[in-house]
Each structure stands twice: as C-alpha cells, then as structure tokens.
Write a protein that holds these residues in place. Structure first.
Motif, PDB file in Angstrom:
ATOM      1  N   TRP A 110      34.421  24.604  74.344  1.00  0.00           N
ATOM      2  CA  TRP A 110      35.207  24.195  73.217  1.00  0.00           C
ATOM      3  C   TRP A 110      34.424  24.445  71.700  1.00  0.00           C
ATOM      4  N   VAL A 111      33.119  24.240  71.907  1.00  0.00           N
ATOM      5  CA  VAL A 111      32.210  24.731  70.713  1.00  0.00           C
ATOM      6  C   VAL A 111      32.394  26.029  70.286  1.00  0.00           C
ATOM      7  N   LEU A 112      32.513  27.001  71.439  1.00  0.00           N
ATOM      8  CA  LEU A 112      32.247  28.323  71.224  1.00  0.00           C
ATOM      9  C   LEU A 112      33.826  28.724  70.748  1.00  0.00           C
ATOM     10  N   ALA A 113      34.798  27.958  70.951  1.00  0.00           N
ATOM     11  CA  ALA A 113      36.118  28.413  70.559  1.00  0.00           C
ATOM     12  C   ALA A 113      36.369  27.986  69.152  1.00  0.00           C
ATOM     13  N   GLN A 114      35.491  27.303  68.312  1.00  0.00           N
ATOM     14  CA  GLN A 114      35.633  26.691  67.018  1.00  0.00           C
ATOM     15  C   GLN A 114      35.339  27.876  65.915  1.00  0.00           C
ATOM     16  N   GLY A 115      34.681  28.946  66.549  1.00  0.00           N
ATOM     17  CA  GLY A 115      34.519  30.266  65.664  1.00  0.00           C
ATOM     18  C   GLY A 115      33.490  31.005  66.268  1.00  0.00           C
ATOM     19  N   ASP A 116      33.779  32.455  65.968  1.00  0.00           N
ATOM     20  CA  ASP A 116      33.018  33.327  66.650  1.00  0.00           C
ATOM     21  C   ASP A 116      31.403  33.603  66.024  1.00  0.00           C
ATOM     22  N   HIS A 117      31.473  32.872  64.887  1.00  0.00           N
ATOM     23  CA  HIS A 117      29.786  32.940  64.540  1.00  0.00           C
ATOM     24  C   HIS A 117      29.166  31.782  65.004  1.00  0.00           C
ATOM     25  N   ILE A 118      29.720  30.891  65.885  1.00  0.00           N
ATOM     26  CA  ILE A 118      28.937  29.955  66.461  1.00  0.00           C
ATOM     27  C   ILE A 118      28.407  30.071  67.684  1.00  0.00           C
ATOM     28  N   ILE A 119      27.071  29.578  67.538  1.00  0.00           N
ATOM     29  CA  ILE A 119      26.035  29.785  68.806  1.00  0.00           C
ATOM     30  C   ILE A 119      25.383  28.460  69.205  1.00  0.00           C
ATOM     31  N   PRO A 120      26.088  27.773  70.264  1.00  0.00           N
ATOM     32  CA  PRO A 120      25.422  26.566  70.600  1.00  0.00           C
ATOM     33  C   PRO A 120      24.367  26.916  71.417  1.00  0.00           C
ATOM     34  N   ILE A 121      23.365  25.705  71.351  1.00  0.00           N
ATOM     35  CA  ILE A 121      21.884  25.817  71.964  1.00  0.00           C
ATOM     36  C   ILE A 121      21.770  24.545  72.658  1.00  0.00           C
ATOM     37  N   PRO A 122      22.284  24.293  74.065  1.00  0.00           N
ATOM     38  CA  PRO A 122      21.939  23.266  74.645  1.00  0.00           C
ATOM     39  C   PRO A 122      20.749  23.349  75.058  1.00  0.00           C
ATOM     40  N   GLY A 123      20.151  22.208  75.459  1.00  0.00           N
ATOM     41  CA  GLY A 123      18.681  22.051  75.965  1.00  0.00           C
ATOM     42  C   GLY A 123      18.630  21.638  77.649  1.00  0.00           C
ATOM     43  N   THR A 124      17.625  21.775  78.287  1.00  0.00           N
ATOM     44  CA  THR A 124      17.398  21.568  79.399  1.00  0.00           C
ATOM     45  C   THR A 124      16.043  21.598  79.960  1.00  0.00           C
ATOM     46  N   ARG A 125      15.387  20.630  80.919  1.00  0.00           N
ATOM     47  CA  ARG A 125      14.092  20.879  81.180  1.00  0.00           C
ATOM     48  C   ARG A 125      14.086  21.731  82.277  1.00  0.00           C
ATOM     49  N   THR A 126      15.182  21.844  83.132  1.00  0.00           N
ATOM     50  CA  THR A 126      15.095  22.382  84.384  1.00  0.00           C
ATOM     51  C   THR A 126      15.968  23.577  84.433  1.00  0.00           C
ATOM     52  N   ALA A 127      15.950  24.372  85.264  1.00  0.00           N
ATOM     53  CA  ALA A 127      16.734  25.687  85.567  1.00  0.00           C
ATOM     54  C   ALA A 127      17.977  25.442  86.430  1.00  0.00           C
ATOM     55  N   ASP A 128      18.026  24.289  87.038  1.00  0.00           N
ATOM     56  CA  ASP A 128      19.221  23.546  87.652  1.00  0.00           C
ATOM     57  C   ASP A 128      20.223  23.481  87.025  1.00  0.00           C
ATOM     58  N   HIS A 129      20.247  23.141  85.801  1.00  0.00           N
ATOM     59  CA  HIS A 129      21.557  22.752  84.818  1.00  0.00           C
ATOM     60  C   HIS A 129      22.038  23.922  84.228  1.00  0.00           C
ATOM     61  N   LEU A 130      21.489  25.070  84.387  1.00  0.00           N
ATOM     62  CA  LEU A 130      21.792  26.286  83.570  1.00  0.00           C
ATOM     63  C   LEU A 130      23.227  26.720  84.091  1.00  0.00           C
ATOM     64  N   ARG A 131      23.252  26.489  85.497  1.00  0.00           N
ATOM     65  CA  ARG A 131      24.716  27.084  86.125  1.00  0.00           C
ATOM     66  C   ARG A 131      25.805  26.389  85.576  1.00  0.00           C
ATOM     67  N   ASP A 132      25.682  25.229  85.171  1.00  0.00           N
ATOM     68  CA  ASP A 132      26.848  24.520  84.649  1.00  0.00           C
ATOM     69  C   ASP A 132      27.430  24.875  83.255  1.00  0.00           C
ATOM     70  N   TRP A 133      26.694  25.798  82.648  1.00  0.00           N
ATOM     71  CA  TRP A 133      26.792  25.976  81.194  1.00  0.00           C
ATOM     72  C   TRP A 133      27.890  27.173  81.073  1.00  0.00           C
ATOM     73  N   GLN A 134      28.195  27.985  82.096  1.00  0.00           N
ATOM     74  CA  GLN A 134      28.985  29.139  82.000  1.00  0.00           C
ATOM     75  C   GLN A 134      30.286  29.075  82.814  1.00  0.00           C
ATOM     76  N   GLY A 135      31.071  29.918  82.634  1.00  0.00           N
ATOM     77  CA  GLY A 135      32.184  30.101  83.675  1.00  0.00           C
ATOM     78  C   GLY A 135      33.456  29.383  83.252  1.00  0.00           C
ATOM     79  N   VAL A 136      33.669  28.709  82.039  1.00  0.00           N
ATOM     80  CA  VAL A 136      34.768  27.997  81.630  1.00  0.00           C
ATOM     81  C   VAL A 136      35.318  28.878  80.482  1.00  0.00           C
ATOM     82  N   THR A 137      36.743  29.141  80.487  1.00  0.00           N
ATOM     83  CA  THR A 137      37.243  29.650  79.401  1.00  0.00           C
ATOM     84  C   THR A 137      38.577  28.680  79.084  1.00  0.00           C
ATOM     85  N   LEU A 138      38.458  28.574  77.943  1.00  0.00           N
ATOM     86  CA  LEU A 138      39.590  27.478  77.391  1.00  0.00           C
ATOM     87  C   LEU A 138      40.854  28.345  76.800  1.00  0.00           C
TER      88      LEU A 138
END
Length: 319
Positions: free
Chosen positions: A257-285
């Motif tokens: 949703w954040v990415l869809a608000q403009g092609d100049h937008i770069i979200p920077i989610p944070g995490t302490r562990t590698a485990d959460h990274l796989r949840d961030w990609q793979g969704v297209t709205l």
C-alpha cells in the motif's frame, strides 16, 4: 526487487531501517544483526538507514562491521539526547557528528546524510548551505531532512537540492499525503517512509502489550497505551482478516500500500532478525485492493497521537 531512484542512485524499492540494531525494541546481538543485513542484501535490499542516536552509535558500528561497500547507506545527526533532549543544526556540530559516524561506519563517505530534526532558530537556508558544502567536499553523496513541512523542503531545495525527505508514513499515519509527498514528487526528491509497518502494529502477528518500560518508547506512546492500544488492535483486525483471505502477509500488504502511493516513495521497515524479511515482499495490489484496504482502514482511523508531547517538540507541523 523493483528499483527506485534515491539521489543519483537506484536502490531496492524497500530499504532496511536499522534502529532496532541499537536494541531499541528488544535485545539483539551483533551476530543476529549481521545475519539480518546479509539476508536483506540477499533479498535485494540495497539501502540501509541508521542514525547516530540508535543505541548511541551501536547501529552504525554494526553496519561498519558488516563492511559491505555495494550497499547505499544513510545516517543522521541533529538530535542531542541530553538531558535535556534537544537538537543542533549548526555547522560545527554537524561536522563533528559526521566524522564520528564515519568512524563507526568504517567509511570515509556516506551516501546520504540526514538532519534528524530541524533546529527552528537556524534558517533552513543556512542548514542547506552546510550540507551543500559537505557534498562538494565529497563527505556525503547527498543530504536529507526528516520530519519537516513542505515549505521547509522547498526553501532548503532552493538553496541546495535535497536528495530525500524522511517522515513517518503508513496506513495509520497519513499526514504526509497532505502536501509533503506531493512536494517531493514535484521537486524530484525521494520520500523515505519510516515506520511503514506502524512500529510493529502491521507485523506478522498482532502485538502484545509487553513493551520494555524505560527502553521501548512504545510503552508510553499514545497509540500503544490503553484504551488506545486495544482499540487500534481491533481496528486493524479486519485488515488482517483480508490479508489471510487473499493469501497476503500482513507486512507485505501494508508495504505494498505504501509503495502504491507514489513511485518516488521508499519505505524502510525495520527488524532485528532475518526471519521477518520474507514477509515484506510478494504482495501486489491492484486499484480495487487499494480501495478496499482504505475502506477498512480509512485515513485517521488510529486512536492516539503518533508521538507523545515531549517527542513532538522538534517535529514540524503544517496541518
């Protein structure tokens, strides 16, 4: 991963916020943080964002120990933790802070250098002049501003072009859509969205209210104290149900949703562990998905302010 422009570089559309490497949201260790950075790079993340105050330099030290030179790195200065907590934007302080950050990062140059908060009694044109000189000297690739108003951006950009603006933006923090995201787009400035997952509220699982008192600032943050916390958990539940029905991860849908608000937008989610990274990609709205999400979570749905009063002191308000 899709690429987006950040200054004169193209980076992965999703970056990595490194605040949690400083132990802000829970205990971590260098090995875990380094493994997270490796996994982020493997996932196509090529921009890492930190600051000198994250763990009093610990986050920068971790990135310096990692040593990757092919990754775009941003750091910040300007918040003086105190007591009392205040800000400084004078040239002497910025230069001193930059040299300290470069030592911790194990670099002689940083790709992007932000002023973390603006000092109101220093004209932004003077600040832009300082940052422009650092660019000309080769100390920084470009500069950014954080938590500023559109008028401040325009004034700074007229003095020396701004590379990026970093403000909080997510499904439950929509203020930048009232002028700042538009101003960035008009000026060709990247908009870097911090806390795009609502400080964990749009994480894989619903949050429990077990924040570490005195360390995790969510413990006293208005949106995370009762009765607001329970109300916000309940408000987001239908969005979680939608994600489950569509086969989306909750973080992936929130970031899409954040990415869809403009092609100049770069979200920077944070995490302490590698485990959460796989949840961030793979969704297209698609457009219908966005309409449905915004019906479930309309602008302004969150209960409670995003900061306590003491943290709003140097945040520019424009609406």
């Amino acid at each position: 991963m899709e690429q987006r422009r950040l200054g004169d570089r193209r980076v992965g559309a999703i970056g990595l916020g490194a605040m949690s490497f400083g132990g802000i949201f829970g205990p971590t260790d260098r090995a875990t943080s380094l493994a997270c950075l490796d996994a982020a790079a493997d996932a196509g993340i090529t921009h890492v964002d930190t600051a000198d105050i994250y763990g009093n330099g610990l986050s920068e030290q971790v990135i310096g120990a990692w040593g990757r030179r092919d990754i775009h790195v941003a750091t910040k200065c300007g918040i003086v933790t105190g007591p009392p907590r205040t800000v400084r934007n004078d040239e002497a302080y910025i230069r001193q802070s930059l040299e300290a950050s470069l030592r911790r990062l194990n670099r002689d140059h940083v790709d992007l250098y932000y002023v973390h908060r603006r000092q109101p009694d220093i004209p932004v044109e003077d600040l832009a002049g300082t940052m422009g000189r650092l660019v000309q000297e080769g100390k920084i690739g470009g500069y950014g501003l954080s938590e500023v108003a559109p008028a401040t951006l325009r004034r700074a950009h007229a003095e020396h072009p701004v590379t990026a603006v970093q403000n909080e933006f997510s499904l439950w923090t929509r203020l930048p859509q009232l002028g700042l995201i538009q101003a960035c787009g008009e000026l060709g400035v990247a908009f870097v969205a911090f806390s795009p997952l609502g400080r964990g509220m749009f994480g894989r699982d619903p949050l429990a209210r077990d924040f570490r008192a005195g360390i995790d600032f969510r413990d006293t943050n208005p949106r995370f104290v009762e009765p607001n916390f329970s109300a916000n958990i309940a408000a987001i539940r239908p969005f979680r149900d939608l994600c489950a029905a569509r086969g989306w991860t909750v973080p992936g849908a929130a970031l899409a949703w954040v990415l869809a608000q403009g092609d100049h937008i770069i979200p920077i989610p944070g995490t302490r562990t590698a485990d959460h990274l796989r949840d961030w990609q793979g969704v297209t709205l698609d457009k219908d998905d966005i309409v449905l999400i915004e019906r479930i979570l309309p602008a302004g749905f969150a209960q409670g302010d995003r900061y306590g009063d003491h943290q709003m002191a140097f945040v520019e308000r424009y609406c």
